[in-house]
Design a protein around this motif. Structure first.
Motif, PDB file in Angstrom:
ATOM      1  N   LEU A 261       0.824  -1.180   0.004  1.00 18.47           N
ATOM      2  CA  LEU A 261      -0.032   0.034  -0.009  1.00 18.47           C
ATOM      3  C   LEU A 261       0.928   1.300  -0.104  1.00 18.47           C
ATOM      4  O   LEU A 261       2.057   1.128   0.391  1.00 18.47           O
ATOM      5  CB  LEU A 261      -1.065   0.070   1.174  1.00 18.47           C
ATOM      6  N   SER A 262       0.461   2.273  -0.505  1.00 21.23           N
ATOM      7  CA  SER A 262       1.238   3.721  -0.412  1.00 21.23           C
ATOM      8  C   SER A 262       1.434   4.098   0.942  1.00 21.23           C
ATOM      9  O   SER A 262       0.412   3.752   1.981  1.00 21.23           O
ATOM     10  CB  SER A 262       0.237   4.611  -1.211  1.00 21.23           C
ATOM     11  N   GLU A 263       2.324   4.810   1.334  1.00 21.89           N
ATOM     12  CA  GLU A 263       2.467   5.146   2.702  1.00 21.89           C
ATOM     13  C   GLU A 263       1.260   6.194   3.124  1.00 21.89           C
ATOM     14  O   GLU A 263       0.946   5.917   4.449  1.00 21.89           O
ATOM     15  CB  GLU A 263       3.878   6.318   2.607  1.00 21.89           C
ATOM     16  N   VAL A 264       0.678   6.805   2.226  1.00 21.31           N
ATOM     17  CA  VAL A 264      -0.695   7.502   2.703  1.00 21.31           C
ATOM     18  C   VAL A 264      -1.572   6.684   3.244  1.00 21.31           C
ATOM     19  O   VAL A 264      -2.210   6.647   4.233  1.00 21.31           O
ATOM     20  CB  VAL A 264      -1.057   8.566   1.454  1.00 21.31           C
ATOM     21  N   GLU A 265      -1.819   5.711   2.433  1.00 27.42           N
ATOM     22  CA  GLU A 265      -2.971   4.832   2.651  1.00 27.42           C
ATOM     23  C   GLU A 265      -2.429   3.958   4.013  1.00 27.42           C
ATOM     24  O   GLU A 265      -3.493   3.630   4.799  1.00 27.42           O
ATOM     25  CB  GLU A 265      -3.065   3.518   1.557  1.00 27.42           C
ATOM     26  N   ARG A 266      -1.245   3.649   4.094  1.00 28.02           N
ATOM     27  CA  ARG A 266      -1.023   2.861   5.449  1.00 28.02           C
ATOM     28  C   ARG A 266      -1.054   3.834   6.425  1.00 28.02           C
ATOM     29  O   ARG A 266      -1.769   3.111   7.663  1.00 28.02           O
ATOM     30  CB  ARG A 266       0.454   2.381   5.255  1.00 28.02           C
ATOM     31  N   ARG A 268      -3.225   6.475   6.750  1.00 27.53           N
ATOM     32  CA  ARG A 268      -4.445   6.484   7.043  1.00 27.53           C
ATOM     33  C   ARG A 268      -5.290   5.229   7.698  1.00 27.53           C
ATOM     34  O   ARG A 268      -5.996   5.326   8.853  1.00 27.53           O
ATOM     35  CB  ARG A 268      -5.096   6.772   5.727  1.00 27.53           C
ATOM     36  N   ASN A 269      -5.056   4.176   7.276  1.00 33.03           N
ATOM     37  CA  ASN A 269      -5.538   3.031   7.775  1.00 33.03           C
ATOM     38  C   ASN A 269      -4.995   2.664   9.249  1.00 33.03           C
ATOM     39  O   ASN A 269      -5.732   2.207  10.211  1.00 33.03           O
ATOM     40  CB  ASN A 269      -5.224   1.617   7.209  1.00 33.03           C
ATOM     41  N   GLN A 270      -3.795   3.012   9.573  1.00 39.92           N
ATOM     42  CA  GLN A 270      -3.377   2.723  10.901  1.00 39.92           C
ATOM     43  C   GLN A 270      -3.967   3.861  11.755  1.00 39.92           C
ATOM     44  O   GLN A 270      -4.217   3.435  12.794  1.00 39.92           O
ATOM     45  CB  GLN A 270      -1.721   2.934  10.978  1.00 39.92           C
ATOM     46  N   GLU A 271      -4.230   4.868  11.581  1.00 39.19           N
ATOM     47  CA  GLU A 271      -4.726   5.878  12.214  1.00 39.19           C
ATOM     48  C   GLU A 271      -6.280   5.695  12.462  1.00 39.19           C
ATOM     49  O   GLU A 271      -6.766   5.929  13.621  1.00 39.19           O
ATOM     50  CB  GLU A 271      -4.681   7.302  11.815  1.00 39.19           C
ATOM     51  N   ALA A 272      -6.758   5.067  11.490  1.00 34.12           N
ATOM     52  CA  ALA A 272      -8.325   4.634  11.758  1.00 34.12           C
ATOM     53  C   ALA A 272      -8.306   3.502  12.831  1.00 34.12           C
ATOM     54  O   ALA A 272      -9.176   3.494  13.597  1.00 34.12           O
ATOM     55  CB  ALA A 272      -8.887   4.064  10.406  1.00 34.12           C
ATOM     56  N   PHE A 273      -7.287   2.472  12.833  1.00 33.04           N
ATOM     57  CA  PHE A 273      -7.422   1.428  13.647  1.00 33.04           C
ATOM     58  C   PHE A 273      -6.994   2.219  15.088  1.00 33.04           C
ATOM     59  O   PHE A 273      -7.792   1.798  16.191  1.00 33.04           O
ATOM     60  CB  PHE A 273      -6.366   0.385  13.237  1.00 33.04           C
ATOM     61  N   ILE A 274      -5.801   2.812  15.101  1.00 30.57           N
ATOM     62  CA  ILE A 274      -5.733   3.339  16.605  1.00 30.57           C
ATOM     63  C   ILE A 274      -6.600   4.344  17.386  1.00 30.57           C
ATOM     64  O   ILE A 274      -7.007   4.048  18.239  1.00 30.57           O
ATOM     65  CB  ILE A 274      -4.459   4.232  16.374  1.00 30.57           C
ATOM     66  N   ASN A 275      -7.448   4.986  16.481  1.00 28.70           N
ATOM     67  CA  ASN A 275      -8.327   5.826  16.834  1.00 28.70           C
ATOM     68  C   ASN A 275      -9.755   5.127  16.925  1.00 28.70           C
ATOM     69  O   ASN A 275     -10.926   5.783  17.212  1.00 28.70           O
ATOM     70  CB  ASN A 275      -8.408   7.086  16.088  1.00 28.70           C
ATOM     71  N   ASP A 276      -9.929   3.799  16.961  1.00 30.47           N
ATOM     72  CA  ASP A 276     -11.041   3.016  17.153  1.00 30.47           C
ATOM     73  C   ASP A 276     -12.211   3.343  15.993  1.00 30.47           C
ATOM     74  O   ASP A 276     -13.324   3.042  16.264  1.00 30.47           O
ATOM     75  CB  ASP A 276     -11.656   3.122  18.465  1.00 30.47           C
ATOM     76  N   GLU A 277     -11.703   3.795  14.814  1.00 30.03           N
ATOM     77  CA  GLU A 277     -12.733   4.054  13.730  1.00 30.03           C
ATOM     78  C   GLU A 277     -13.157   2.980  12.936  1.00 30.03           C
ATOM     79  O   GLU A 277     -14.076   2.559  12.322  1.00 30.03           O
ATOM     80  CB  GLU A 277     -12.122   5.189  12.718  1.00 30.03           C
ATOM     81  N   CYS A 278     -12.205   1.846  13.189  1.00 27.13           N
ATOM     82  CA  CYS A 278     -12.609   0.559  12.700  1.00 27.13           C
ATOM     83  C   CYS A 278     -12.054  -0.333  13.821  1.00 27.13           C
ATOM     84  O   CYS A 278     -11.106   0.064  14.604  1.00 27.13           O
ATOM     85  CB  CYS A 278     -11.886   0.496  11.132  1.00 27.13           C
TER      86      CYS A 278
END
Length: 597
Positions: A261-266, A268-278
């Motif tokens: 994945l692109s660095e931007v997508e990685r 973004r996905n990591q932040e979503a997980f850390i912030n309990d958005e997913c």
């Protein structure tokens, strides 16, 4: 110096975790130190607090750019001056940070090991008043480690060649005794200065799942843990993509992470997980190192990792907050074939391949042991403990069956084959296969040929794997896993030891002979199936057969009575109590009407 007061003032913690204060004290006394603490035990405090207390600069050698950024961001949030220099920065930014460091405005500098090999930068570092060099993931230095990186070894040689070598603190969560000794030898650390707190994670429950469709299992598991955060590790980028798509299509809040994945997508996905958005992160093992998300409740390994070290490190990302959490390994023989293929195709030395095969076989033994899973892991690292009492093996209530005679047949066969072959050919001889290799060596003439013809080849291999995991069969070190009878196995052959294996014993289920109660049980079972289909879950996840039998016997009419049913708690009562009590009521009224007429 009041270390606890400093800890509270700078980091907000009122007390140290096990091992932290001892490590920090040694570092402040200028003693080179190796700290071995499990994942989530707070290794970073061991260099962050000394960095705050010391006048000089602390270098932190770290393997991942993302990890550096997370740590620097966290320190800056706490008002502690920290920065990093790595390949993500352009020339001007690096020069600006170097000037900041020279002015004494930085307490912690994070670097990748490769940066030390840059001559000009190495000279720059030697100008600085460095008080401590902290080496994170220090097992990467050891050629015996599961994640050996030559850049770490090169860095160590450069560091030790400095005219003035600072205090060294090496930190890792996963190090066997051999790896620990290697780290100490390489970095000039006296073994008396090793601080090891033990590898046990008391809040983790381990489980090995075999013989189930992986996707179905994951879906059912996530249905039961919808609101919990978890990581699912898959072996390849393709598997990550496909599993994440499947879960998202199934209605779960899932995202993914891998190097493709692109660095931007990685990010973004990591932040979503850390912030309990997913809630669910599906990832390769590139994800997780340095991620400080404390409320990960489960880690599922969709494929078998290549070694115990990687498995325990990744599993340890669950329950960093100390609350009860789960680590589940979905075990498949196909995974081992794939891992063996990867090792064979790798461009490493033959010695390294041999080591990787040995580590993979230890992982296979873990999947086949019937002893305590946590204890198996601890013993691998040279530690020990009593059985944990909560892993899938400790909770296995199947009966222990005496398999001494079958074990003697297997061991005798290995002896008669000259202890020169692997488990596949041994299994084929045991079941009486007419395979060309069996005939080639004339093994059909052995007395043990076909001695276990009642088993399939798969069952014979599983029996051999079990005997290996329990120490009755040894494996000759090397790329080719040749079976040998161990000393324990010899005692079994002599009749001095018995062998037991937990197995599912088929018994006739004894249910009440009362036809009326049996009829109610079937009504309740039909209702359970209807609800299961509506919810897309397995029927037993709603109520076990034991619970339905208990309902048929107790005939509950009130909430209080329904709570007396085996397996019923407040949640089950709220979800299903009214539904099932209505079924019981209708059945009872119908039965009463028939009796009266």
């Amino acid at each position: 110096m009041n270390l606890e007061k400093s800890l509270k003032e700078n980091f907000g913690f009122s007390s140290f975790r096990k091992g932290q204060q001892e490590i920090i004290t040694q570092v402040l006394e200028r003693k080179n130190t190796l700290g071995i603490l499990p994942t989530g035990a707070g290794k970073s405090i061991c260099y962050q607090l000394p960095a705050v207390l010391e006048n000089g600069l602390t270098l932190v050698v770290s393997p991942l750019i993302a990890l550096m950024k997370d740590q620097v961001d966290g320190l800056q949030e706490q008002g502690i001056s920290a920065t990093f220099i790595n390949s993500s920065l352009d020339y001007q930014e690096i020069e600006w940070r170097k000037e900041e460091i020279l002015r004494g405005e930085v307490k912690l500098l994070f670097l990748a090991p490769e940066r030390f090999s840059l001559g000009e930068f190495n000279e720059f570092l030697q100008q600085l008043p460095i008080s401590l060099v902290a080496i994170d993931e220090a097992h990467c230095i050891s050629s015996w480690g599961h994640d050996f990186r030559p850049s770490y070894l090169d860095f160590a040689k450069i560091l030790l060649a400095w005219e003035s070598v600072p205090t060294i603190l090496a930190l890792t969560a996963t190090a066997t005794k051999e790896v620990a000794s290697d780290i100490c030898r390489t970095l000039g650390i006296e073994e008396k200065n090793i601080i090891q707190t033990g590898f046990e994670r008391k809040n983790l429950s381990f489980e090995v799942v075999k013989g189930k469709d992986k996707r179905s299992f994951v879906k059912e598991y996530l249905q039961l843990n919808k609101e919990e955060s978890g990581i699912i590790y898959a072996g390849t980028r393709k598997e990550v993509d496909e599993l994440e798509h499947f879960l998202s299509q199934s209605g779960f809040l899932a995202t993914k992470y891998h190097a493709g994945l692109s660095e931007v997508e990685r990010n973004r996905n990591q932040e979503a997980f850390i912030n309990d958005e997913c809630h669910v992160m599906v990832a390769t093992n590139a994800f997780g190192m340095g991620i400080n998300k404390s409320n990960v409740r489960f880690v599922l390994h969709y494929q078998v990792p290549g070694n115990i070290e990687s498995y325990y490190q990744e599993a340890g990302r669950a329950g960093r907050d100390g609350l009860e959490s789960t680590a589940i390994l979905l075990y498949s023989l196909q995974d081992f074939r794939l891992r063996s293929f990867f090792i064979e195709q790798s461009e490493v030395s033959e010695d390294r391949k041999t080591l990787e095969y040995e580590k993979l076989r230890a992982m296979q033994s873990y999947g086949n042991t019937q002893g305590c899973l946590q204890r198996f892991i601890l013993q691998y690292f040279g530690d020990d403990a009593t059985d944990c009492g909560k892993c899938s093996n400790c909770l296995d209530d199947r009966e222990s069956v005496d398999i001494t005679i079958d074990t003697q047949k297997v061991l005798s066969n290995i002896k008669r084959m000259g202890e020169r072959f692997g488990k596949t050919l041994v299994a084929k001889v045991l079941i009486g296969s007419k395979d060309q290799n069996v005939l080639k060596f004339r093994f059909e003439q052995l007395q043990t040929y076909g001695i276990l013809k009642n088993l399939t080849q798969k069952q014979a291999v599983e029996l051999i794997d079990f005997l290996v995991s329990e120490g009755y069969i040894a494996i000759q070190k090397g790329q080719m896993p040749i079976l040998l009878v161990s000393e324990l196995g010899v005692r079994v052959l002599k009749g001095e030891e018995k062998v037991f294996r937990k197995m599912t014993v088929v018994k006739k289920t004894v249910v009440t002979q009362d036809e009326e109660l049996a009829g109610l049980f079937e009504v309740l079972r039909s209702k359970r199936l209807e609800l299961a289909r509506e919810q897309g879950v397995a029927p037993f996840l709603i109520f076990s057969d034991a619970s339905l039998h208990d309902m048929a016997n107790l005939l509950p009419e009130t909430d209080e009575q329904f709570l007396e049913v085996k397996g019923v708690g407040q949640n089950k009562l709220e979800k299903y109590g009214t539904i099932f009590m209505e079924e019981i009521k209708k059945f009872s009224e119908k039965a009463k009407g028939i009796t009266e007429s």
